[in-house]
Design a protein around this motif. Sequence first.
Motif, PDB file in Angstrom:
ATOM      1  N   PHE A  62      11.682  31.934  -9.653  1.00 40.66           N
ATOM      2  CA  PHE A  62      11.184  31.421 -10.922  1.00 40.66           C
ATOM      3  C   PHE A  62      10.477  32.570 -11.647  1.00 40.66           C
ATOM      4  O   PHE A  62      10.148  33.588 -11.050  1.00 40.66           O
ATOM      5  CB  PHE A  62      10.203  30.265 -10.698  1.00 40.66           C
ATOM      6  N   THR A  63      10.239  32.410 -12.926  1.00 41.72           N
ATOM      7  CA  THR A  63       9.488  33.401 -13.685  1.00 41.72           C
ATOM      8  C   THR A  63       8.380  32.728 -14.477  1.00 41.72           C
ATOM      9  O   THR A  63       8.538  31.593 -14.939  1.00 41.72           O
ATOM     10  CB  THR A  63      10.395  34.194 -14.651  1.00 41.72           C
ATOM     11  N   GLU A  64       7.265  33.439 -14.615  1.00 40.01           N
ATOM     12  CA  GLU A  64       6.167  32.929 -15.440  1.00 40.01           C
ATOM     13  C   GLU A  64       6.205  33.533 -16.842  1.00 40.01           C
ATOM     14  O   GLU A  64       5.248  33.432 -17.608  1.00 40.01           O
ATOM     15  CB  GLU A  64       4.825  33.225 -14.777  1.00 40.01           C
ATOM     16  N   LYS A 147      15.074  53.002 -13.192  1.00 42.34           N
ATOM     17  CA  LYS A 147      14.693  51.872 -14.047  1.00 42.34           C
ATOM     18  C   LYS A 147      13.348  51.256 -13.654  1.00 42.34           C
ATOM     19  O   LYS A 147      12.928  50.263 -14.209  1.00 42.34           O
ATOM     20  CB  LYS A 147      15.791  50.806 -14.017  1.00 42.34           C
ATOM     21  N   GLN A 148      12.711  51.837 -12.645  1.00 36.79           N
ATOM     22  CA  GLN A 148      11.335  51.466 -12.277  1.00 36.79           C
ATOM     23  C   GLN A 148      11.153  49.997 -11.915  1.00 36.79           C
ATOM     24  O   GLN A 148      10.159  49.375 -12.247  1.00 36.79           O
ATOM     25  CB  GLN A 148      10.377  51.850 -13.407  1.00 36.79           C
ATOM     26  N   GLY A 149      12.125  49.433 -11.215  1.00 39.01           N
ATOM     27  CA  GLY A 149      11.923  48.128 -10.603  1.00 39.01           C
ATOM     28  C   GLY A 149      12.007  46.928 -11.528  1.00 39.01           C
ATOM     29  O   GLY A 149      12.502  47.011 -12.645  1.00 39.01           O
ATOM     30  N   PHE A 150      11.442  45.828 -11.050  1.00 39.96           N
ATOM     31  CA  PHE A 150      11.634  44.541 -11.721  1.00 39.96           C
ATOM     32  C   PHE A 150      10.318  43.803 -11.985  1.00 39.96           C
ATOM     33  O   PHE A 150      10.293  42.580 -12.023  1.00 39.96           O
ATOM     34  CB  PHE A 150      12.551  43.660 -10.870  1.00 39.96           C
ATOM     35  N   THR A 151       9.237  44.546 -12.189  1.00 37.76           N
ATOM     36  CA  THR A 151       7.965  43.866 -12.456  1.00 37.76           C
ATOM     37  C   THR A 151       8.027  43.029 -13.727  1.00 37.76           C
ATOM     38  O   THR A 151       7.288  42.058 -13.882  1.00 37.76           O
ATOM     39  CB  THR A 151       6.819  44.890 -12.593  1.00 37.76           C
ATOM     40  N   TRP A 152       8.925  43.418 -14.657  1.00 41.78           N
ATOM     41  CA  TRP A 152       9.043  42.680 -15.915  1.00 41.78           C
ATOM     42  C   TRP A 152       9.523  41.241 -15.711  1.00 41.78           C
ATOM     43  O   TRP A 152       9.347  40.387 -16.588  1.00 41.78           O
ATOM     44  CB  TRP A 152      10.004  43.400 -16.871  1.00 41.78           C
ATOM     45  N   GLU A 153      10.125  40.970 -14.539  1.00 41.82           N
ATOM     46  CA  GLU A 153      10.611  39.608 -14.278  1.00 41.82           C
ATOM     47  C   GLU A 153       9.473  38.615 -14.037  1.00 41.82           C
ATOM     48  O   GLU A 153       9.661  37.414 -14.140  1.00 41.82           O
ATOM     49  CB  GLU A 153      11.547  39.611 -13.073  1.00 41.82           C
ATOM     50  N   ARG A 154       8.300  39.127 -13.654  1.00 44.64           N
ATOM     51  CA  ARG A 154       7.137  38.261 -13.379  1.00 44.64           C
ATOM     52  C   ARG A 154       7.560  37.106 -12.470  1.00 44.64           C
ATOM     53  O   ARG A 154       7.359  35.928 -12.762  1.00 44.64           O
ATOM     54  CB  ARG A 154       6.542  37.755 -14.692  1.00 44.64           C
ATOM     55  N   GLU A 155       8.133  37.480 -11.357  1.00 44.11           N
ATOM     56  CA  GLU A 155       8.778  36.518 -10.460  1.00 44.11           C
ATOM     57  C   GLU A 155       7.793  35.758  -9.573  1.00 44.11           C
ATOM     58  O   GLU A 155       6.791  36.307  -9.116  1.00 44.11           O
ATOM     59  CB  GLU A 155       9.780  37.264  -9.568  1.00 44.11           C
ATOM     60  N   TRP A 156       8.113  34.497  -9.332  1.00 44.14           N
ATOM     61  CA  TRP A 156       7.472  33.660  -8.327  1.00 44.14           C
ATOM     62  C   TRP A 156       8.572  33.184  -7.385  1.00 44.14           C
ATOM     63  O   TRP A 156       9.733  33.072  -7.794  1.00 44.14           O
ATOM     64  CB  TRP A 156       6.778  32.449  -8.952  1.00 44.14           C
ATOM     65  N   ARG A 157       8.200  32.895  -6.130  1.00 46.84           N
ATOM     66  CA  ARG A 157       9.204  32.531  -5.143  1.00 46.84           C
ATOM     67  C   ARG A 157       8.832  31.276  -4.360  1.00 46.84           C
ATOM     68  O   ARG A 157       7.674  31.039  -4.040  1.00 46.84           O
ATOM     69  CB  ARG A 157       9.409  33.674  -4.130  1.00 46.84           C
ATOM     70  N   PHE A 158       9.871  30.503  -4.068  1.00 48.24           N
ATOM     71  CA  PHE A 158       9.758  29.409  -3.110  1.00 48.24           C
ATOM     72  C   PHE A 158      10.583  29.826  -1.895  1.00 48.24           C
ATOM     73  O   PHE A 158      11.797  29.976  -1.991  1.00 48.24           O
ATOM     74  CB  PHE A 158      10.293  28.094  -3.696  1.00 48.24           C
ATOM     75  N   VAL A 159       9.910  30.065  -0.786  1.00 44.69           N
ATOM     76  CA  VAL A 159      10.566  30.558   0.424  1.00 44.69           C
ATOM     77  C   VAL A 159      10.950  29.374   1.298  1.00 44.69           C
ATOM     78  O   VAL A 159      10.098  28.601   1.737  1.00 44.69           O
ATOM     79  CB  VAL A 159       9.639  31.523   1.199  1.00 44.69           C
ATOM     80  N   ASP A 160      12.241  29.236   1.538  1.00 38.15           N
ATOM     81  CA  ASP A 160      12.725  28.091   2.318  1.00 38.15           C
ATOM     82  C   ASP A 160      14.161  28.387   2.760  1.00 38.15           C
ATOM     83  O   ASP A 160      14.923  29.060   2.049  1.00 38.15           O
ATOM     84  CB  ASP A 160      12.682  26.820   1.464  1.00 38.15           C
ATOM     85  N   LYS A 161      14.541  27.876   3.903  1.00 41.44           N
ATOM     86  CA  LYS A 161      15.899  28.112   4.401  1.00 41.44           C
ATOM     87  C   LYS A 161      16.943  27.327   3.609  1.00 41.44           C
ATOM     88  O   LYS A 161      18.128  27.670   3.621  1.00 41.44           O
ATOM     89  CB  LYS A 161      15.988  27.734   5.885  1.00 41.44           C
TER      90      LYS A 161
END
Length: 321
Positions: A62-64, A147-161
């Motif tokens: 997800f992104t904020e 390209k110096q990574g993906f900090t611009w995505e402002r990502e959040w994660r739900f960790v689950d199988k």
Amino acid sequence: MKAFEIEPKLKPDMSRFLIHMTGKSAIKSILKGGNVKNQGFIKALIPNGSKSDKFTHKIACFTETPIFALGGFVAISQRRSDEKMHYGIGFRKSYMVKNNVRPTIYLDNDVLGLLFSVSESDSNQEVNSLLDSIKSLAHPLGEKAYKQGFTWEREWRFVDKVGFYFNYDAIEVICCPREEQLELQVILGGFSDKIQFVDSWAQYKSHTKYIEHSEIKDKIAQGLASHDDFEIEDFLGNYEDNLESLKAYKDYLLSLQASVDDIEKQLEELVEWKNYIDAHTAEHCGHFSENLVWRSDFEQSFCPDCSRDFDEGMAKAMLDD
């Protein structure tokens, strides 16, 4: 105000929503993917960009990012552009935190490598468990990459199988082109009445166009005021382009004015409707009626039904006596 509830109108780089970005066919599959009626499902996957076989955690992303800036995902990423990711499903951030969705941790590449190395070598079960939890949220900062990574995505994660299940009543926002809204509303049924539908791509283009034209306008204004930093020849050489940019900027401002006029009209209609409701709401019982009855014995207005019921009750009481 709670941090998770801060909105762009107060702080433009904030959002109270977390959005899962996706494509047209995928969003329909997600909405229909639950195990029960009125339930959706976002499948957890190992990230496409993971270059290490050491990262085996499955996540739902997800992104904020504020809604008006979501179009940047398509503008920056060729893959997302090819997949036409103009669609998204948004949830209130406070709801997501309660359901164990967490912000991604962007770590220096060397620190990230050390984290993975230590997590594989330590024999302490509690330490391993802690490190594994951190690994699931970790992402390279990309400070050494072009390209110096993906900090611009402002990502959040739900960790689950498996993935992230959600009920329709948890959805706050649906992002999609305006012409696609009806099809998604049909899938969501009555739940769509409480969901905000937004054409985030149109909002993005509108905001970026405003910034672009503002920069051109400021450059011209500053240049004309100070010849030291502004060559008249350069300005005249690009006169046609500058003129077209300013005309486009003017058109944009006029479109905003039209929106303001429309909103003012709606506000006037709402005030008129409120006054109409107040004028036809009985003081005594609070019921609405276009045929209120004024009762001097109470010095209050009644709706016809309540006035009649009261008279009938009084008459019955007198007969009983």
